[in-house]
Scaffold this motif. Structure first.
Motif, PDB file in Angstrom:
ATOM      1  N   GLY A 172      90.341 -20.042 -26.924  1.00 23.91           N
ATOM      2  CA  GLY A 172      89.558 -18.675 -26.185  1.00 23.91           C
ATOM      3  C   GLY A 172      89.797 -17.484 -26.960  1.00 23.91           C
ATOM      4  O   GLY A 172      89.005 -16.617 -26.137  1.00 23.91           O
ATOM      5  N   ASN A 173      90.420 -17.484 -28.200  1.00 17.72           N
ATOM      6  CA  ASN A 173      90.628 -16.164 -28.377  1.00 17.72           C
ATOM      7  C   ASN A 173      89.614 -16.070 -29.489  1.00 17.72           C
ATOM      8  O   ASN A 173      88.793 -17.143 -30.108  1.00 17.72           O
ATOM      9  CB  ASN A 173      91.422 -16.299 -29.490  1.00 17.72           C
ATOM     10  N   ALA A 174      89.043 -14.218 -29.336  1.00 17.80           N
ATOM     11  CA  ALA A 174      87.484 -13.862 -30.291  1.00 17.80           C
ATOM     12  C   ALA A 174      88.187 -14.446 -31.775  1.00 17.80           C
ATOM     13  O   ALA A 174      88.966 -14.209 -32.054  1.00 17.80           O
ATOM     14  CB  ALA A 174      87.147 -12.895 -29.788  1.00 17.80           C
ATOM     15  N   LEU A 175      87.044 -14.257 -32.439  1.00 10.65           N
ATOM     16  CA  LEU A 175      87.306 -14.946 -33.697  1.00 10.65           C
ATOM     17  C   LEU A 175      85.844 -14.187 -34.903  1.00 10.65           C
ATOM     18  O   LEU A 175      85.103 -14.101 -33.886  1.00 10.65           O
ATOM     19  CB  LEU A 175      86.596 -16.526 -34.553  1.00 10.65           C
ATOM     20  N   ASP A 176      86.437 -13.297 -35.899  1.00 12.08           N
ATOM     21  CA  ASP A 176      85.598 -13.120 -36.864  1.00 12.08           C
ATOM     22  C   ASP A 176      85.844 -13.355 -38.269  1.00 12.08           C
ATOM     23  O   ASP A 176      84.914 -13.153 -39.199  1.00 12.08           O
ATOM     24  CB  ASP A 176      85.381 -11.677 -36.759  1.00 12.08           C
ATOM     25  N   VAL A 177      87.419 -14.355 -38.597  1.00  7.96           N
ATOM     26  CA  VAL A 177      87.344 -14.762 -39.447  1.00  7.96           C
ATOM     27  C   VAL A 177      87.767 -16.379 -39.195  1.00  7.96           C
ATOM     28  O   VAL A 177      88.595 -16.432 -38.052  1.00  7.96           O
ATOM     29  CB  VAL A 177      88.653 -14.268 -40.076  1.00  7.96           C
ATOM     30  N   VAL A 178      86.828 -17.144 -39.621  1.00  5.77           N
ATOM     31  CA  VAL A 178      87.191 -18.929 -39.450  1.00  5.77           C
ATOM     32  C   VAL A 178      87.309 -19.145 -40.826  1.00  5.77           C
ATOM     33  O   VAL A 178      87.706 -19.411 -41.352  1.00  5.77           O
ATOM     34  CB  VAL A 178      85.604 -19.327 -38.932  1.00  5.77           C
ATOM     35  N   ASP A 179      88.495 -20.127 -40.481  1.00  3.95           N
ATOM     36  CA  ASP A 179      88.917 -21.284 -41.268  1.00  3.95           C
ATOM     37  C   ASP A 179      87.850 -22.298 -41.942  1.00  3.95           C
ATOM     38  O   ASP A 179      87.084 -23.134 -40.763  1.00  3.95           O
ATOM     39  CB  ASP A 179      90.337 -21.984 -41.150  1.00  3.95           C
ATOM     40  N   VAL A 180      87.741 -22.711 -42.904  1.00  3.50           N
ATOM     41  CA  VAL A 180      87.028 -23.607 -42.800  1.00  3.50           C
ATOM     42  C   VAL A 180      87.219 -24.792 -42.268  1.00  3.50           C
ATOM     43  O   VAL A 180      88.623 -25.484 -42.629  1.00  3.50           O
ATOM     44  CB  VAL A 180      87.167 -24.117 -44.331  1.00  3.50           C
ATOM     45  N   GLY A 181      85.976 -25.677 -41.072  1.00  2.00           N
ATOM     46  CA  GLY A 181      86.607 -27.375 -41.182  1.00  2.00           C
ATOM     47  C   GLY A 181      87.269 -26.790 -39.322  1.00  2.00           C
ATOM     48  O   GLY A 181      87.724 -27.603 -38.539  1.00  2.00           O
ATOM     49  N   GLN A 182      87.269 -25.493 -38.700  1.00  2.00           N
ATOM     50  CA  GLN A 182      88.306 -25.127 -37.810  1.00  2.00           C
ATOM     51  C   GLN A 182      86.849 -25.185 -36.727  1.00  2.00           C
ATOM     52  O   GLN A 182      85.928 -24.934 -37.208  1.00  2.00           O
ATOM     53  CB  GLN A 182      88.025 -23.338 -37.613  1.00  2.00           C
ATOM     54  N   PRO A 183      87.029 -25.624 -35.903  1.00  2.00           N
ATOM     55  CA  PRO A 183      86.549 -26.191 -33.886  1.00  2.00           C
ATOM     56  C   PRO A 183      86.024 -24.953 -33.756  1.00  2.00           C
ATOM     57  O   PRO A 183      87.294 -24.356 -34.057  1.00  2.00           O
ATOM     58  CB  PRO A 183      87.014 -27.101 -33.423  1.00  2.00           C
ATOM     59  N   VAL A 184      85.077 -24.153 -33.704  1.00  2.00           N
ATOM     60  CA  VAL A 184      84.612 -22.840 -32.636  1.00  2.00           C
ATOM     61  C   VAL A 184      83.600 -23.012 -31.577  1.00  2.00           C
ATOM     62  O   VAL A 184      83.088 -24.426 -31.092  1.00  2.00           O
ATOM     63  CB  VAL A 184      84.117 -22.440 -33.770  1.00  2.00           C
ATOM     64  N   GLU A 185      83.571 -22.198 -30.843  1.00  2.00           N
ATOM     65  CA  GLU A 185      82.991 -22.287 -29.564  1.00  2.00           C
ATOM     66  C   GLU A 185      81.850 -21.105 -29.906  1.00  2.00           C
ATOM     67  O   GLU A 185      82.267 -19.836 -29.606  1.00  2.00           O
ATOM     68  CB  GLU A 185      83.446 -22.166 -28.368  1.00  2.00           C
TER      69      GLU A 185
END
Length: 435
Positions: A296-309
């Motif tokens: 549920g944490n907001a993201l502005d940096v994402v790791d390669v392959g990371q599941p996101v919504e």
């Protein structure tokens, strides 16, 4: 051959600290005028005689192209793109303003323009290259390379009237680029060729750019403009409407098209220096967009392959028969990475009422390469006859991809394979026994 004052070529060195542009266009305009008769037309060359009718195709066009720079020209049909190119190449005379080129200009404009259908490809190369100012000896030296690059086999020595349009384009491109020009102008002709030759042509264009050639390209191909060009110029009704980064100009161009459907258009500069374009009727709008991790944490940096919504909240401002929501991921230069919408996923919302709110949750694995990415959003109505735009937003969300755990790789997509290698030892054969 003397040059007109409108079309000047300068190759002398300059003492200016800033390099001289290879192409300078100032206050350029082109008008077609109708007179009562031909005598009055001739008289207008020597005195001010008012025409019966005056139609301006281009007006007050100004821009420079530096050495090695690639500039795209975009605009709807009738915007003046072809007229501009013909004036730069000298086949049309400007009505006002001037053009200065510093070096040789090569152009691939209308497909097969200047070719004679009764002549062979080889003979047409001799004729076309001769008109470009090259000597017979220079053309002979380059002929083998031109024939090899065109790759049309025995057709090279057959009449051009038996050629397909793609074969004509191959010969036209090969002869136009046989000698590296200072400025290369390419119209839509490249879109005629097959995919293989398009890749081959773009590779040659990029090599010329690395060697200092400036490129002026006219195309409706968004991918070509964004992959080849450093900047783009949007022409509209004969005037320069905008000059900027290719991805921003293409977004603005799409918004102008939407505006013709009575859509509102808003242009907003972002802190990143990019331009956000919003367009649409406003009957539905995006209230909020955000990217989240699975916790549920907001993201502005994402790791390669990371599941996101990806969460998108939509407000309905009028009664609507249906709503299609779509999104598109783009890389840092505006190239499309992935996109889809609820029409294609068979999840169209129907019979919506003013005041309703919809929340979309899009879950996926971020199998993207390191770099900056943006999300574009669309809300519209679709049927077999019409796509009505409620709202379109470019750069609605920007996020950064980083590689913290995966092995090093190149590209915008993470599609890591399982690699298996079978290795065999060569068996040595025994020497033959003597008899």
């Amino acid at each position: 051959m003397s040059q007109s004052p409108h079309q000047q070529s300068e190759t002398q060195s300059t003492t200016h600290t800033r390099p001289k542009p290879l192409l300078e266009i100032r206050e350029l305009g082109k008008a077609y005028r109708r007179y009562p008769n031909e005598l009055m037309r001739v008289a207008s060359w020597f005195s001010a005689i008012k025409p019966l009718e005056e139609t301006w195709i281009l007006r007050d066009v100004n821009f420079d192209i530096a050495q090695g720079e690639a500039v795209g020209i975009v605009g709807q049909n009738g915007a003046g793109k072809s007229t501009l190119l013909k004036m730069i190449t000298g086949t049309l005379r400007p009505t006002e303003g001037y053009i200065r080129t510093h070096g040789r200009v090569a152009a691939i404009l209308e497909l097969g323009m200047g070719f004679n259908g009764e002549l062979t490809g080889r003979q047409n190369v001799l004729h076309s290259a001769g008109l470009m100012g090259f000597t017979h000896a220079q053309i002979d030296d380059a002929m083998e390379d031109i024939e090899a690059f065109a790759e049309i086999g025995d057709y090279f020595d057959q009449p051009m009237r038996v050629y397909s349009s793609g074969m004509q384009m191959r010969v036209a491109f090969s002869v136009a680029t046989a000698f590296r020009p200072e400025v290369l102008i390419v119209d839509e002709a490249l879109s005629v060729g097959d995919a293989y030759f398009q890749h081959k042509s773009f590779d040659r264009i990029r090599e010329f750019q690395r060697q200092g050639t400036s490129l002026l390209i006219v195309s409706h191909d968004k991918a070509a403009i964004q992959s080849l060009c450093d900047r783009a110029i949007l022409l509209d009704q004969g005037r320069v409407l905008e000059d900027g980064l290719p991805q921003d100009i293409m977004d603005y161009y799409n918004a102008i098209i939407a505006q013709k459907e009575n859509a509102k258009v808003e242009i907003t500069p972002l802190d990143s220096g990019q331009i956000q374009t919003r367009s649409g009727s406003g009957e539905a709008s995006v209230k909020q967009i955000s990217l989240h991790a699975t916790n549920g944490n907001a993201l502005d940096v994402v790791d390669v392959g990371q599941p996101v919504e990806l969460r998108i909240e939509v407000a309905i401002h009028a009664d609507l028969p249906e709503l299609v929501a779509g999104y598109k991921l783009k890389d840092r230069v505006g190239q499309d990475v992935f996109g889809t919408n609820t029409w294609h996923t068979h999840q169209v919302e129907r019979q919506l009422n003013a005041g309703e709110t919809l929340t979309y949750c899009l879950r996926f694995n971020a199998n993207l390469g390191p770099g900056s990415y943006s999300v574009s959003l669309s809300l519209h109505r679709s049927d077999t006859h019409l796509t009505h735009n409620y709202q379109w937003i470019d750069h609605a969300l920007v996020f950064q991809m980083v590689n913290m755990e995966k092995d090093f790789f190149l590209g915008t997509s993470w599609v890591m394979p399982t690699i298996q290698c079978e290795r065999k030892t060569a068996k040595s054969s025994a020497p033959n026994e003597s008899v």
